[in-house]
Design a protein around this motif. Structure first.
Motif, PDB file in Angstrom:
ATOM      1  N   ILE A 191      32.245 -34.788  -9.223  1.00 56.90           N
ATOM      2  CA  ILE A 191      33.364 -35.349  -9.997  1.00 56.90           C
ATOM      3  C   ILE A 191      33.397 -36.882  -9.980  1.00 56.90           C
ATOM      4  O   ILE A 191      33.637 -37.518 -11.010  1.00 56.90           O
ATOM      5  N   VAL A 192      33.123 -37.497  -8.836  1.00 52.24           N
ATOM      6  CA  VAL A 192      33.261 -38.956  -8.724  1.00 52.24           C
ATOM      7  C   VAL A 192      32.363 -39.705  -9.718  1.00 52.24           C
ATOM      8  O   VAL A 192      32.825 -40.637 -10.388  1.00 52.24           O
ATOM      9  N   PRO A 193      31.092 -39.278  -9.900  1.00 50.07           N
ATOM     10  CA  PRO A 193      30.268 -39.950 -10.920  1.00 50.07           C
ATOM     11  C   PRO A 193      30.834 -39.785 -12.336  1.00 50.07           C
ATOM     12  O   PRO A 193      30.695 -40.681 -13.172  1.00 50.07           O
ATOM     13  N   MET A 194      31.480 -38.646 -12.609  1.00 47.85           N
ATOM     14  CA  MET A 194      32.082 -38.435 -13.931  1.00 47.85           C
ATOM     15  C   MET A 194      33.232 -39.426 -14.131  1.00 47.85           C
ATOM     16  O   MET A 194      33.386 -40.020 -15.209  1.00 47.85           O
ATOM     17  N   ILE A 195      34.041 -39.618 -13.094  1.00 48.80           N
ATOM     18  CA  ILE A 195      35.162 -40.573 -13.179  1.00 48.80           C
ATOM     19  C   ILE A 195      34.619 -41.998 -13.324  1.00 48.80           C
ATOM     20  O   ILE A 195      35.133 -42.788 -14.125  1.00 48.80           O
ATOM     21  N   ALA A 196      33.550 -42.294 -12.614  1.00 52.46           N
ATOM     22  CA  ALA A 196      32.983 -43.659 -12.629  1.00 52.46           C
ATOM     23  C   ALA A 196      32.629 -44.099 -14.048  1.00 52.46           C
ATOM     24  O   ALA A 196      32.757 -45.271 -14.400  1.00 52.46           O
ATOM     25  N   LYS A 197      32.226 -43.150 -14.897  1.00 48.11           N
ATOM     26  CA  LYS A 197      31.869 -43.486 -16.292  1.00 48.11           C
ATOM     27  C   LYS A 197      33.095 -43.828 -17.131  1.00 48.11           C
ATOM     28  O   LYS A 197      32.986 -44.403 -18.212  1.00 48.11           O
TER      29      LYS A 197
END
Lengths: 95, 95
Positions: free
Chosen positions: A74-80
């Protein structure tokens, strides 16, 4: 006790999407061993500023969290969906 | 519940002085009506980054705090000892 403050500047039209992702991350993270608190906040004046404020029993518990499946997904998805000035600070309590 | 995160970038040689001032501010603020939590933290990697993380029962309690004698005396003293990039965010809880 370890405190984490992750401050996110969300891209204008991505707020609902980011909050949705956080709903899943918060729910899964709260179930982790050593998680004392894991909460999402929104700035009172600027709704595009979110903060995740976390409390962990130890650095070890936080390290396990950073390795958890839901975190790594999830964190990489939010980072975008957030701006580069977003920050994460890991704190130790002084007073 | 209202959450406040005040993140301070302390000038290199002023850390002890700032911590001393916070000791007084923390002690007095914790006695205020509506103060749930008032804690000082230090960044795990950069000791010149401090964060005061506060919880207040209401905006009204926070407003009274901002008007308290100890706040109006000590906070300006701290402001002289930290860098301009320091921030204060007032947050509402989402999740």
């Amino acid at each position: 006790m370890i405190k984490v403050v992750a401050k996110k500047f969300v891209k204008q039209d991505k707020l609902d999407e980011v909050i949705k992702l956080y709903e899943e991350l918060v729910e899964a993270s709260r179930k982790e061993e050593g998680c004392i608190k894991y909460e999402l906040f929104q700035d009172d004046k600027d709704s595009t500023i979110l903060a995740v404020i976390e409390e962990w029993e130890s650095k070890d518990a936080l390290a396990k969290h950073n390795n958890a499946e839901h975190f790594k997904r999830i964190v990489p998805m939010i980072a975008k969906l957030v701006l580069p000035e977003s920050t994460v600070n890991v704190y130790n309590k002084l007073i």
